[in-house]
Design a protein around this motif. Structure first.
Motif, PDB file in Angstrom:
ATOM      1  N   LEU A   1       0.834  -1.207   0.000  1.00 17.28           N
ATOM      2  CA  LEU A   1       0.000   0.000   0.000  1.00 17.28           C
ATOM      3  C   LEU A   1       0.868   1.256   0.000  1.00 17.28           C
ATOM      4  CD1 LEU A   1      -2.948  -1.006   2.360  1.00 17.28           C
ATOM      5  CD2 LEU A   1      -2.765  -1.198  -0.124  1.00 17.28           C
ATOM      6  N   ALA A   2       2.004   1.190   0.703  1.00 16.77           N
ATOM      7  CA  ALA A   2       2.933   2.330   0.717  1.00 16.77           C
ATOM      8  C   ALA A   2       3.472   2.562  -0.693  1.00 16.77           C
ATOM      9  CB  ALA A   2       4.084   2.053   1.682  1.00 16.77           C
ATOM     10  N   GLU A   3       3.865   1.479  -1.327  1.00 18.48           N
ATOM     11  CA  GLU A   3       4.413   1.611  -2.680  1.00 18.48           C
ATOM     12  C   GLU A   3       3.359   2.122  -3.652  1.00 18.48           C
ATOM     13  OE1 GLU A   3       5.244  -1.841  -4.996  1.00 18.48           O
ATOM     14  OE2 GLU A   3       7.160  -1.011  -5.662  1.00 18.48           O
ATOM     15  N   SER A   4       2.154   1.598  -3.502  1.00 17.80           N
ATOM     16  CA  SER A   4       1.067   2.035  -4.376  1.00 17.80           C
ATOM     17  C   SER A   4       0.816   3.540  -4.209  1.00 17.80           C
ATOM     18  CB  SER A   4      -0.192   1.230  -4.055  1.00 17.80           C
ATOM     19  OG  SER A   4      -1.286   1.771  -4.732  1.00 17.80           O
ATOM     20  N   ALA A   5       0.852   4.018  -2.964  1.00 22.90           N
ATOM     21  CA  ALA A   5       0.669   5.453  -2.713  1.00 22.90           C
ATOM     22  C   ALA A   5       1.817   6.248  -3.354  1.00 22.90           C
ATOM     23  CB  ALA A   5       0.601   5.719  -1.208  1.00 22.90           C
ATOM     24  N   GLU A   6       3.041   5.727  -3.241  1.00 27.12           N
ATOM     25  CA  GLU A   6       4.183   6.388  -3.871  1.00 27.12           C
ATOM     26  C   GLU A   6       3.982   6.468  -5.384  1.00 27.12           C
ATOM     27  OE1 GLU A   6       7.601   4.141  -2.504  1.00 27.12           O
ATOM     28  OE2 GLU A   6       7.368   5.160  -0.572  1.00 27.12           O
ATOM     29  N   LEU A   7       3.503   5.371  -5.950  1.00 22.70           N
ATOM     30  CA  LEU A   7       3.300   5.326  -7.402  1.00 22.70           C
ATOM     31  C   LEU A   7       2.157   6.247  -7.833  1.00 22.70           C
ATOM     32  CD1 LEU A   7       3.833   1.507  -8.089  1.00 22.70           C
ATOM     33  CD2 LEU A   7       5.421   3.390  -8.508  1.00 22.70           C
ATOM     34  N   ASN A   8       1.317   6.632  -6.886  1.00 25.27           N
ATOM     35  CA  ASN A   8       0.254   7.598  -7.179  1.00 25.27           C
ATOM     36  C   ASN A   8       0.723   9.022  -6.900  1.00 25.27           C
ATOM     37  OD1 ASN A   8      -1.929   6.099  -8.127  1.00 25.27           O
ATOM     38  ND2 ASN A   8      -2.461   5.434  -6.054  1.00 25.27           N
ATOM     39  N   GLY A   9       1.961   9.149  -6.429  1.00 21.57           N
ATOM     40  CA  GLY A   9       2.482  10.474  -6.103  1.00 21.57           C
ATOM     41  C   GLY A   9       1.948  11.002  -4.787  1.00 21.57           C
ATOM     42  N   ASP A  10       1.350  10.121  -3.971  1.00 19.77           N
ATOM     43  CA  ASP A  10       0.776  10.538  -2.686  1.00 19.77           C
ATOM     44  C   ASP A  10       1.767  10.262  -1.558  1.00 19.77           C
ATOM     45  OD1 ASP A  10      -0.736  11.082  -0.456  1.00 19.77           O
ATOM     46  OD2 ASP A  10      -2.552  10.110  -1.218  1.00 19.77           O
ATOM     47  N   GLU A  11       2.672  11.211  -1.367  1.00 20.25           N
ATOM     48  CA  GLU A  11       3.776  11.060  -0.431  1.00 20.25           C
ATOM     49  C   GLU A  11       3.296  10.909   1.026  1.00 20.25           C
ATOM     50  OE1 GLU A  11       6.899  10.796  -1.212  1.00 20.25           O
ATOM     51  OE2 GLU A  11       7.960  11.168   0.671  1.00 20.25           O
ATOM     52  N   GLY A  12       2.303  11.718   1.415  1.00 16.75           N
ATOM     53  CA  GLY A  12       1.814  11.691   2.800  1.00 16.75           C
ATOM     54  C   GLY A  12       1.270  10.317   3.172  1.00 16.75           C
ATOM     55  N   ARG A  13       0.441   9.787   2.279  1.00 19.61           N
ATOM     56  CA  ARG A  13      -0.147   8.473   2.499  1.00 19.61           C
ATOM     57  C   ARG A  13       0.939   7.398   2.526  1.00 19.61           C
ATOM     58  NH1 ARG A  13      -5.590   7.103   1.426  1.00 19.61           N
ATOM     59  NH2 ARG A  13      -5.909   5.024   0.563  1.00 19.61           N
ATOM     60  N   ALA A  14       1.916   7.530   1.625  1.00 18.47           N
ATOM     61  CA  ALA A  14       3.000   6.549   1.544  1.00 18.47           C
ATOM     62  C   ALA A  14       3.782   6.512   2.856  1.00 18.47           C
ATOM     63  CB  ALA A  14       3.932   6.889   0.381  1.00 18.47           C
ATOM     64  N   VAL A  15       4.094   7.684   3.401  1.00 19.86           N
ATOM     65  CA  VAL A  15       4.862   7.735   4.648  1.00 19.86           C
ATOM     66  C   VAL A  15       4.062   7.121   5.797  1.00 19.86           C
ATOM     67  CG1 VAL A  15       5.850   9.284   6.390  1.00 19.86           C
ATOM     68  CG2 VAL A  15       6.308   9.687   3.975  1.00 19.86           C
ATOM     69  N   ALA A  16       2.751   7.372   5.817  1.00 18.70           N
ATOM     70  CA  ALA A  16       1.905   6.803   6.878  1.00 18.70           C
ATOM     71  C   ALA A  16       1.966   5.278   6.840  1.00 18.70           C
ATOM     72  CB  ALA A  16       0.472   7.297   6.722  1.00 18.70           C
ATOM     73  N   PHE A  17       1.852   4.693   5.654  1.00 17.65           N
ATOM     74  CA  PHE A  17       1.929   3.227   5.533  1.00 17.65           C
ATOM     75  C   PHE A  17       3.326   2.710   5.853  1.00 17.65           C
ATOM     76  CE2 PHE A  17      -1.926   3.449   2.622  1.00 17.65           C
ATOM     77  CZ  PHE A  17      -2.759   2.794   3.506  1.00 17.65           C
ATOM     78  N   ARG A  18       4.360   3.459   5.431  1.00 13.61           N
ATOM     79  CA  ARG A  18       5.742   3.041   5.731  1.00 13.61           C
ATOM     80  C   ARG A  18       5.952   2.991   7.246  1.00 13.61           C
ATOM     81  NH1 ARG A  18       7.612   0.848   1.741  1.00 13.61           N
ATOM     82  NH2 ARG A  18       7.675   1.924  -0.237  1.00 13.61           N
TER      83      ARG A  18
END
Ligand code: DCP
Ligand code: MG
Length: 377
Positions: A37-54
């Motif tokens: 999910l973190a990677e998917s958020a990164e691939l969507n350009g959604d940095e905030g969401r990606a960091v939360a999942f990371r």
């Protein structure tokens, strides 16, 4: 609150982290649901969401016990509503429907393939995907002009997407050290990145280079690449010069997380052990067949730091990215300091704090020292 969270993440790092945060190299990435999910958020350009999942994923990894139910996670920091839902789903059903849907979506699959090309970032991949490009074959026939990095990325795609092993990193270290020391005797080469944190595989090999006499390291990258080139092991390189300047208002003012060291993004040719004794003519002939050639391409980053910034550069280039991020946040919010890969600036005292070791930087920040293997957050 975020204050409590930071305290819990950093207050007793040595006891909390020791041994428990070792990256599970043995677990395939695709089996770590929150990482998907973190990677998917990164691939969507959604940095905030990606960091939360990371963060959630790193927290789960740091637990030294198996989680049987979400109730056990009560009171732990970094676990948002969404992450808890995913964990609940995995505990109840053996997998998360959201993660499975993500993994099988055409967008995720295409974005992974396209960003897997060295030189292709999320923005470019997104643009291509909206044009209907989902595969390497479609990209190749699309008529797009690729820049030199992307051309190399496509040419060595299979090699660069195959993880680099520790043995391969050690072999590359020998090549790089030989080249560096032949052009600047006395220079020091340090293996940084994931391998310094004890990971047994990585996507590239990161080296930090310095010299005990400040100034001697200037312009070193060009000499090293020339040497590697003359030895026939440089497949691709792009160098940037050092643009760092201390400013009177302090470090870390720029919003960019990129550092400004002299550096080289390269692709090196790693000759496989068993091939070294072969007849050179035969080796040359084999190279035309990428399937069974006796060498592989490896991504290598060379970063040159003046000795006065070396401790900061080493801390910054050891990672992990999430660990660096959390440490910089701690510096700002708890100590009113700005930490970068170049320096530490105290915003209260209005001066730079010097350090000649990572230990001194942790001490400046009021943190217990965390060894590299404890930084796999
Ligand atoms: N880094 C940085 N600035 C960049 C790239 C990286 O400060 N533009 C730092 C943070 C990273 C470290 O350098 O943790 C190494 O970067 P990598 O992307 O190579 O990450 P790792 O080595 O941690 O992982 P991998 O095994 O994927 O190479
Ligand atoms: Mg790396």
């Amino acid at each position: 609150s975020s204050r409590v969270l930071k305290r819990q993440c950093f207050q007793r790092p040595a006891t909390r982290v020791r041994g428990a945060l070792l990256y599970p190299d043995t677990i395939p990435f695709s089996l770590i649901p929150l990482a998907v999910l973190a990677e998917s958020a990164e691939l969507n350009g959604d940095e905030g969401r990606a960091v939360a999942f990371r963060r959630s994923e790193a927290l789960l990894r740091s637990l030294d016990r198996r989680v049987q139910g979400v109730a056990e996670l009560r009171g732990l920091p970094c676990l948002g509503e969404h992450s808890r839902r995913v964990i609940q789903d995995v505990l109840d059903n053996g997998e998360s429907s959201e993660v499975e849907e993500t993994k099988s979506s055409s967008r995720y699959k295409a974005m992974k393939v396209l960003t897997g090309i060295f030189g292709v970032g999320v923005k470019t991949a997104k643009r291509w995907f909206t044009e209907g490009i989902c595969s390497l074959a479609q990209l190749e026939t699309s008529g797009h002009t690729l820049n030199p990095a992307q051309q190399a990325g496509l040419k060595y795609y299979a090699d660069l997407n195959q993880p680099v092993t520790r043995d391969e990193a050690d072999a590359i270290s020998v090549t790089v050290e030989e080249a560096v020391c032949s052009v600047l005797p006395g220079a020091q080469v340090t293996l940084a990145g994931g391998f310094r944190r004890g990971k047994t595989s990585g996507h590239d090999v990161d080296f930090l280079i310095t010299h005990p006499d400040e100034g001697k390291e200037e312009g070193l990258v060009h000499k090293v690449t020339a040497c590697l080139e003359s030895r026939g092991v440089l497949l691709y390189h792009q160098t940037t010069r050092n643009t760092y300047q201390e400013s009177p208002e302090g470090a870390g003012r720029s919003r960019s997380n990129m550092d400004r060291f002299e550096r080289c993004f390269s692709i090196l040719k790693l000759v496989q052990e068993q091939a070294k004794d072969q007849d050179p003519v035969q080796v040359e002939a084999d190279q035309t067949d990428s399937g069974c050639r006796p060498w592989r391409a490896v991504r290598v980053d060379l970063v040159v730091s003046p000795i006065s910034q070396f401790a900061f550069a080493l801390l910054g280039w050891t990672g992990s990215k999430l660990f660096e991020r959390e440490m910089r946040r701690w510096a700002v919010h708890e100590k009113s300091m700005s930490l970068s890969s170049h320096a530490l600036y105290d915003n209260n005292q209005k001066r730079y704090l010097t350090a000649s070791s990572e230990e001194e930087i942790f001490a400046h920040l009021g943190l217990e020292y965390v060894s590299p293997s404890g930084r796999n957050a």
